[in-house]
Structure formats: C-alpha cells, structure tokens
Motif scaffolding. Sequence first.
Motif, PDB file in Angstrom:
ATOM      1  N   THR A 140     -51.738 -43.879   1.709  1.00 12.83           N
ATOM      2  CA  THR A 140     -53.484 -44.835   1.141  1.00 12.83           C
ATOM      3  C   THR A 140     -53.372 -44.676   0.121  1.00 12.83           C
ATOM      4  O   THR A 140     -52.950 -43.983  -1.391  1.00 12.83           O
ATOM      5  N   THR A 141     -54.682 -45.573   0.023  1.00 10.89           N
ATOM      6  CA  THR A 141     -54.601 -45.810  -1.156  1.00 10.89           C
ATOM      7  C   THR A 141     -55.618 -45.136  -2.157  1.00 10.89           C
ATOM      8  O   THR A 141     -54.860 -44.420  -3.432  1.00 10.89           O
ATOM      9  N   ILE A 159     -46.735 -27.572   6.901  1.00  7.92           N
ATOM     10  CA  ILE A 159     -47.170 -29.053   7.303  1.00  7.92           C
ATOM     11  C   ILE A 159     -47.480 -29.483   8.407  1.00  7.92           C
ATOM     12  O   ILE A 159     -46.815 -28.837   9.822  1.00  7.92           O
ATOM     13  N   MET A 160     -48.498 -30.074   8.265  1.00  7.41           N
ATOM     14  CA  MET A 160     -49.348 -30.031   8.911  1.00  7.41           C
ATOM     15  C   MET A 160     -49.652 -31.559   9.691  1.00  7.41           C
ATOM     16  O   MET A 160     -49.826 -32.297  10.960  1.00  7.41           O
ATOM     17  N   GLU A 161     -49.277 -32.544   9.102  1.00 15.47           N
ATOM     18  CA  GLU A 161     -49.196 -34.249   9.135  1.00 15.47           C
ATOM     19  C   GLU A 161     -48.267 -34.756   8.538  1.00 15.47           C
ATOM     20  O   GLU A 161     -48.075 -33.929   7.268  1.00 15.47           O
ATOM     21  N   THR A 162     -47.761 -35.750   8.726  1.00 14.92           N
ATOM     22  CA  THR A 162     -46.596 -36.436   7.684  1.00 14.92           C
ATOM     23  C   THR A 162     -47.430 -37.151   7.019  1.00 14.92           C
ATOM     24  O   THR A 162     -48.402 -37.875   7.035  1.00 14.92           O
ATOM     25  N   GLY A 163     -47.096 -37.141   5.625  1.00 17.72           N
ATOM     26  CA  GLY A 163     -48.052 -37.255   4.449  1.00 17.72           C
ATOM     27  C   GLY A 163     -46.909 -38.137   3.119  1.00 17.72           C
ATOM     28  O   GLY A 163     -45.967 -36.793   2.760  1.00 17.72           O
ATOM     29  N   LEU A 164     -47.436 -38.779   2.374  1.00 14.20           N
ATOM     30  CA  LEU A 164     -47.047 -39.003   0.856  1.00 14.20           C
ATOM     31  C   LEU A 164     -48.360 -39.165  -0.160  1.00 14.20           C
ATOM     32  O   LEU A 164     -48.996 -39.702   0.388  1.00 14.20           O
ATOM     33  N   VAL A 165     -47.523 -38.851  -1.844  1.00  8.96           N
ATOM     34  CA  VAL A 165     -48.797 -39.293  -2.582  1.00  8.96           C
ATOM     35  C   VAL A 165     -47.900 -39.227  -3.001  1.00  8.96           C
ATOM     36  O   VAL A 165     -46.940 -39.106  -4.076  1.00  8.96           O
ATOM     37  N   ILE A 166     -48.223 -39.796  -4.499  1.00  9.47           N
ATOM     38  CA  ILE A 166     -47.233 -40.817  -5.566  1.00  9.47           C
ATOM     39  C   ILE A 166     -48.614 -40.520  -6.708  1.00  9.47           C
ATOM     40  O   ILE A 166     -49.522 -41.012  -6.552  1.00  9.47           O
ATOM     41  N   VAL A 167     -47.928 -39.974  -7.865  1.00 12.70           N
ATOM     42  CA  VAL A 167     -48.649 -40.710  -9.202  1.00 12.70           C
ATOM     43  C   VAL A 167     -48.110 -41.311 -10.307  1.00 12.70           C
ATOM     44  O   VAL A 167     -46.481 -40.778 -10.472  1.00 12.70           O
ATOM     45  N   GLN A 168     -48.789 -41.968 -10.570  1.00 12.40           N
ATOM     46  CA  GLN A 168     -47.483 -43.761 -11.784  1.00 12.40           C
ATOM     47  C   GLN A 168     -47.455 -42.571 -13.508  1.00 12.40           C
ATOM     48  O   GLN A 168     -48.960 -42.014 -13.694  1.00 12.40           O
ATOM     49  N   TYR A 169     -46.861 -42.210 -13.414  1.00  8.65           N
ATOM     50  CA  TYR A 169     -46.873 -41.449 -16.044  1.00  8.65           C
ATOM     51  C   TYR A 169     -46.086 -43.135 -16.261  1.00  8.65           C
ATOM     52  O   TYR A 169     -44.871 -42.398 -16.105  1.00  8.65           O
ATOM     53  N   PRO A 170     -47.306 -43.369 -16.068  1.00 11.96           N
ATOM     54  CA  PRO A 170     -45.968 -44.253 -17.733  1.00 11.96           C
ATOM     55  C   PRO A 170     -45.552 -44.284 -18.624  1.00 11.96           C
ATOM     56  O   PRO A 170     -44.303 -45.078 -19.010  1.00 11.96           O
ATOM     57  N   ASP A 171     -45.748 -43.477 -19.057  1.00 16.48           N
ATOM     58  CA  ASP A 171     -45.437 -42.793 -20.604  1.00 16.48           C
ATOM     59  C   ASP A 171     -44.207 -41.405 -19.671  1.00 16.48           C
ATOM     60  O   ASP A 171     -42.873 -40.526 -20.763  1.00 16.48           O
ATOM     61  N   GLY A 172     -43.668 -40.900 -18.613  1.00 20.53           N
ATOM     62  CA  GLY A 172     -43.240 -40.531 -17.643  1.00 20.53           C
ATOM     63  C   GLY A 172     -43.092 -38.657 -17.716  1.00 20.53           C
ATOM     64  O   GLY A 172     -43.849 -38.157 -18.482  1.00 20.53           O
ATOM     65  N   VAL A 173     -42.326 -37.654 -17.694  1.00 16.82           N
ATOM     66  CA  VAL A 173     -42.584 -36.377 -17.206  1.00 16.82           C
ATOM     67  C   VAL A 173     -40.906 -35.760 -17.420  1.00 16.82           C
ATOM     68  O   VAL A 173     -39.930 -36.486 -16.337  1.00 16.82           O
ATOM     69  N   ARG A 187     -41.887 -52.173 -10.737  1.00 18.63           N
ATOM     70  CA  ARG A 187     -43.168 -52.820 -10.808  1.00 18.63           C
ATOM     71  C   ARG A 187     -44.378 -51.790 -10.416  1.00 18.63           C
ATOM     72  O   ARG A 187     -44.766 -51.722 -10.895  1.00 18.63           O
ATOM     73  N   LEU A 188     -43.933 -50.097 -10.066  1.00 13.58           N
ATOM     74  CA  LEU A 188     -43.940 -49.135  -9.592  1.00 13.58           C
ATOM     75  C   LEU A 188     -44.808 -49.119 -11.060  1.00 13.58           C
ATOM     76  O   LEU A 188     -45.958 -48.477 -11.273  1.00 13.58           O
ATOM     77  N   THR A 242     -52.577 -51.335  -9.873  1.00 14.33           N
ATOM     78  CA  THR A 242     -53.613 -50.949  -8.861  1.00 14.33           C
ATOM     79  C   THR A 242     -52.604 -50.534  -7.761  1.00 14.33           C
ATOM     80  O   THR A 242     -51.477 -50.139  -7.688  1.00 14.33           O
ATOM     81  N   ALA A 243     -54.055 -49.640  -7.276  1.00 13.98           N
ATOM     82  CA  ALA A 243     -53.250 -48.557  -5.757  1.00 13.98           C
ATOM     83  C   ALA A 243     -52.385 -49.436  -4.786  1.00 13.98           C
ATOM     84  O   ALA A 243     -52.057 -49.023  -4.089  1.00 13.98           O
ATOM     85  N   ARG A 244     -52.960 -50.659  -4.550  1.00 13.52           N
ATOM     86  CA  ARG A 244     -53.010 -51.154  -3.399  1.00 13.52           C
ATOM     87  C   ARG A 244     -51.837 -51.505  -3.970  1.00 13.52           C
ATOM     88  O   ARG A 244     -51.113 -52.376  -2.954  1.00 13.52           O
ATOM     89  N   GLU A 245     -51.505 -51.828  -5.533  1.00 15.04           N
ATOM     90  CA  GLU A 245     -50.090 -52.366  -6.012  1.00 15.04           C
ATOM     91  C   GLU A 245     -49.238 -51.669  -5.652  1.00 15.04           C
ATOM     92  O   GLU A 245     -47.468 -51.920  -4.956  1.00 15.04           O
ATOM     93  N   ILE A 246     -48.824 -50.478  -6.172  1.00 16.55           N
ATOM     94  CA  ILE A 246     -47.537 -49.376  -5.600  1.00 16.55           C
ATOM     95  C   ILE A 246     -47.826 -49.722  -3.968  1.00 16.55           C
ATOM     96  O   ILE A 246     -46.693 -49.697  -3.478  1.00 16.55           O
ATOM     97  N   LEU A 247     -49.124 -49.118  -3.544  1.00 15.91           N
ATOM     98  CA  LEU A 247     -48.971 -49.170  -1.587  1.00 15.91           C
ATOM     99  C   LEU A 247     -48.265 -50.528  -1.131  1.00 15.91           C
ATOM    100  O   LEU A 247     -47.670 -50.314  -0.222  1.00 15.91           O
ATOM    101  N   SER A 248     -48.238 -51.169  -1.858  1.00 19.47           N
ATOM    102  CA  SER A 248     -47.325 -53.006  -1.165  1.00 19.47           C
ATOM    103  C   SER A 248     -45.902 -52.399  -1.327  1.00 19.47           C
ATOM    104  O   SER A 248     -45.000 -52.904  -0.781  1.00 19.47           O
ATOM    105  N   ILE A 249     -45.659 -52.066  -2.865  1.00 20.36           N
ATOM    106  CA  ILE A 249     -44.177 -52.242  -3.049  1.00 20.36           C
ATOM    107  C   ILE A 249     -43.620 -50.863  -2.156  1.00 20.36           C
ATOM    108  O   ILE A 249     -42.556 -51.799  -1.270  1.00 20.36           O
TER     109      ILE A 249
END
Length: 146
Positions: free
Chosen positions: A7-8, A73-87, A127-128, A133-140
């Motif tokens: 989710t966003t 694990i209780m439910e299947t799920g994804l989370v995303i963190v954008q690091y424009p400068d990297g890790v 693009r990611l 926006t979070a919606r943009e990442i979700l769409s990709i």
Amino acid sequence: MAKEILTTQNIILKQKPETKWEAIERVGGMLVNSGYVTPKYLDGMKEREEKFTTYIGNGIAIPHGVNEYKNEIMETGLVIVQYPDGVDFGKGNTAYIVIGIAGKGDEHLEILTKIALTVQDKGNVERLRFAETAREILSIIEEGVM
C-alpha cells in the motif's frame, strides 16, 4: 482477513542515507508495524544479510528473512524505502530502493521473481529512484508484479 501486499502507506520517499543495517531495521520495522510479521522476523532478516547479501543488482536490495523464521510471517507483504542518494550494501553495491518482503508459504518466491523482472529494467529502477509520490512507486511495482 488478508491485507493488501503493498500500500502507499508502506512506501517511504526520499529517505536520507543510512547504513545497510539501519535500512534493514527500517524495512523490518515497517513490516512489523504493518502487521505482516512478528518482531522476531527482523532477526531472520539480519541473519540472511550476514550469510548472503540481499543486494540483487541495478540499485535494488530486497531484505527478507531466512527460512527458519517463516513462522514469524503473519501475512504476505512488501514495504519500500526510496534512498535517492543510496545505501552502501558493500563491495561497491549501492541500493537506491530497498524492498522489505515477507511471504507466507512459497509466495515470497513468486513475488521476488516478479520484482526481479521489473527491476532488471534500469529504466524502471530510475523511475523508482526519482519517483515523487508513493502512488507513482506503487504503479511501477504493480506494472511488473501484480
């Protein structure tokens, strides 16, 4: 009741640089806070990273737990963190997108495969990385995964 896999609310944009361990803690904490996993799953994520890097190339890392922690694990799920400068994930590998994943049963393999196919295209990774926006990442992600 099953939750949505992504989710966003589970996408963080423009995160400041941090260590790979902090990034793993961040996505693991997001998985916990979203009700996908128990806090113990983070131990499995750290163990995975100690054994094998979760950096998959093209600026993407996908931290996830070792098999011994699947019962956390209780439910299947994804989370995303954008690091424009990297890790820095070591050995010259910089992740701009860190995707925490938890999959019930064998669902994680299917999700990992679909994400890998999406991010093998460097255009999608860019693009990611620069999405506003979070919606943009979700769409990709949904274009390639869902």
